[in-house]
Write a protein that holds these residues in place. Structure first.
Motif, short mmCIF file in Angstrom:
data_model
loop_
_atom_site.label_atom_id
_atom_site.label_comp_id
_atom_site.label_asym_id
_atom_site.label_seq_id
_atom_site.Cartn_x
_atom_site.Cartn_y
_atom_site.Cartn_z
N LEU A 158 -6.45 -2.28 14.38
CA LEU A 158 -5.51 -3.04 15.19
C LEU A 158 -5.99 -4.47 15.42
N ASP A 159 -7.28 -4.61 15.69
CA ASP A 159 -7.84 -5.93 15.97
C ASP A 159 -7.74 -6.87 14.77
N THR A 160 -7.77 -6.31 13.58
CA THR A 160 -7.76 -7.14 12.36
C THR A 160 -6.40 -7.16 11.67
N LEU A 161 -5.41 -6.49 12.25
CA LEU A 161 -4.11 -6.37 11.59
C LEU A 161 -3.49 -7.73 11.29
N ALA A 162 -3.44 -8.60 12.28
CA ALA A 162 -2.79 -9.89 12.09
C ALA A 162 -3.44 -10.69 10.95
N ASP A 163 -4.77 -10.71 10.91
CA ASP A 163 -5.46 -11.46 9.85
C ASP A 163 -5.18 -10.86 8.49
N ARG A 164 -5.15 -9.52 8.41
CA ARG A 164 -4.92 -8.89 7.11
C ARG A 164 -3.47 -9.02 6.67
N ALA A 165 -2.53 -8.96 7.62
CA ALA A 165 -1.12 -9.16 7.28
C ALA A 165 -0.87 -10.60 6.87
N ARG A 166 -1.63 -11.53 7.45
CA ARG A 166 -1.47 -12.95 7.14
C ARG A 166 -1.82 -13.26 5.69
N GLU A 167 -2.53 -12.37 5.03
CA GLU A 167 -2.83 -12.57 3.61
C GLU A 167 -1.57 -12.44 2.76
N HIS A 168 -0.53 -11.81 3.32
CA HIS A 168 0.70 -11.58 2.56
C HIS A 168 1.91 -12.27 3.19
N LEU A 169 1.84 -12.53 4.48
CA LEU A 169 2.97 -13.13 5.20
C LEU A 169 2.46 -14.25 6.09
N ASP A 170 3.25 -15.31 6.22
CA ASP A 170 2.82 -16.41 7.10
C ASP A 170 3.31 -16.22 8.53
N GLY A 171 3.98 -15.12 8.78
CA GLY A 171 4.44 -14.79 10.11
C GLY A 171 5.15 -13.45 10.08
N LEU A 172 5.59 -12.99 11.24
CA LEU A 172 6.33 -11.73 11.33
C LEU A 172 7.57 -11.93 12.19
N ASP A 173 8.69 -11.42 11.68
CA ASP A 173 9.93 -11.44 12.45
C ASP A 173 10.27 -10.07 13.02
N GLY A 174 9.65 -9.03 12.47
CA GLY A 174 9.97 -7.70 12.96
C GLY A 174 8.95 -6.67 12.53
N VAL A 175 8.86 -5.61 13.33
CA VAL A 175 7.94 -4.50 13.08
C VAL A 175 8.69 -3.20 13.29
N LEU A 176 8.54 -2.28 12.35
CA LEU A 176 9.10 -0.94 12.51
C LEU A 176 7.99 0.05 12.81
N HIS A 177 8.11 0.73 13.94
CA HIS A 177 7.17 1.81 14.30
C HIS A 177 7.82 3.13 13.89
N SER A 178 7.30 3.73 12.84
CA SER A 178 7.79 5.03 12.37
C SER A 178 6.59 5.96 12.23
N ILE A 179 5.96 6.22 13.36
CA ILE A 179 4.68 6.93 13.39
C ILE A 179 4.76 8.05 14.42
N GLY A 180 4.29 9.20 14.05
CA GLY A 180 4.19 10.30 15.01
C GLY A 180 3.20 11.32 14.50
N PHE A 181 2.40 11.83 15.40
CA PHE A 181 1.47 12.89 15.02
C PHE A 181 1.15 13.74 16.24
N ALA A 182 1.09 15.03 16.02
CA ALA A 182 0.60 15.96 17.04
C ALA A 182 -0.08 17.11 16.31
N PRO A 183 -1.26 17.52 16.77
CA PRO A 183 -1.90 18.69 16.16
C PRO A 183 -1.06 19.94 16.42
N GLN A 184 -1.26 20.95 15.61
CA GLN A 184 -0.44 22.15 15.71
C GLN A 184 -0.47 22.77 17.10
N GLY A 185 -1.61 22.65 17.79
CA GLY A 185 -1.71 23.22 19.14
C GLY A 185 -0.74 22.62 20.13
N ALA A 186 -0.29 21.38 19.85
CA ALA A 186 0.63 20.69 20.76
C ALA A 186 2.03 21.27 20.72
#
Length: 253
Positions: free
Chosen positions: A71-99
């Protein structure tokens, strides 16, 4: 002018070409956006392979939303491909089977689900902020958390926290003119869905309950809603949950 002409987007969660995230990326490219995908660990190769099925093969950068260094390095690494960001899609979910056993789940199970599936929205938004300017849009995918669904258990609780997190982000990002909205999708047959024991209970009944009908094999309707929210067509909408579920959310039991 295309819907997302000139937009620069970061899209998480592309694991299959049947996923909502994949179709958001596809629509975004077709509508003029430049796209960067994220993945991590063993799924990196899967995402890189699936990325080749998009109209243009986008770069894939590593991001585990529970890893603070990533997370701390995301902006620098994304900047290697984009000079800015207009939008972000969060399509993430995880729960272990016990949940997925509400009464027997341990705090370890629950905390993993909350971290990966709820807190991660705030973490991803914060990590993206150095690249985002006024007019930016954060969009997340949820599954209506107003109800206690069969089999969903602590993942349902995590989604309730996720939806609340979106409202607080809308409050705190508003001064930067950055929006945060969610799309509440009906059940779609994705990798995430396959990890939920008993998911077929949703699949088998949703179409019967939806006034407009519902196809669990069609991720395009929620993907289009995400693309619209990432565009400039909702400039004064934030903290909202747009239901793309065939109308089930509005029906009685």
């Amino acid at each position: 002018m295309a819907l997302l002409d000139g937009k620069k987007l970061l899209i998480t969660g592309v694991l299959m070409d049947s996923s909502i995230a994949f179709h958001v990326a596809k629509i975004a490219q077709e509508e003029g956006a430049q796209v960067v995908l994220t993945s991590f660990g063993r799924t990196m190769k899967i995402t890189q392979t699936i990325a080749k099925r998009l109209p243009e093969t986008p770069p894939v950068i590593e991001l585990d939303v529970t890893n603070q260094e990533h997370l701390d390095t995301l902006a620098d690494r994304a900047r290697e491909h984009l000079d800015g960001l207009d939008g972000v899609l969060h399509s993430i979910g995880f729960a272990p089977q016990g949940a997925f056993n509400f009464m027997e789940a341990t705090w370890e199970d629950v905390s993993q689900a909350l971290h990966a599936s709820a807190y991660s929205l705030k973490a991803l938004a914060t990590a993206s902020l150095p690249l985002m300017s006024a007019g930016g849009s954060v969009v997340g995918l949820t599954f209506d958390a107003k109800f206690a669904w069969p089999v969903y258990d602590w993942m349902g609780v995590a989604k309730a926290a996720f939806e609340s997190t979106s409202r607080y982000l809308a409050r705190d990002l508003g001064s930067k003119q950055i929006r945060c909205n969610l799309v509440s999708a009906g059940p779609v047959r994705t990798t995430a869905a396959k990890s939920i024991p008993g998911f077929e209970q949703f699949e088998n009944t949703w179409n019967e309950r939806a006034p407009l009908g519902w196809d669990v094999k069609d991720p395009v309707p929620p993907a289009r809603a995400c693309a619209a929210l990432l565009s400039d067509w909702f400039p004064a909408t934030t903290g909202e949950i747009v239901h793309v579920d065939g109308g089930v959310h509005a029906m009685g039991q």
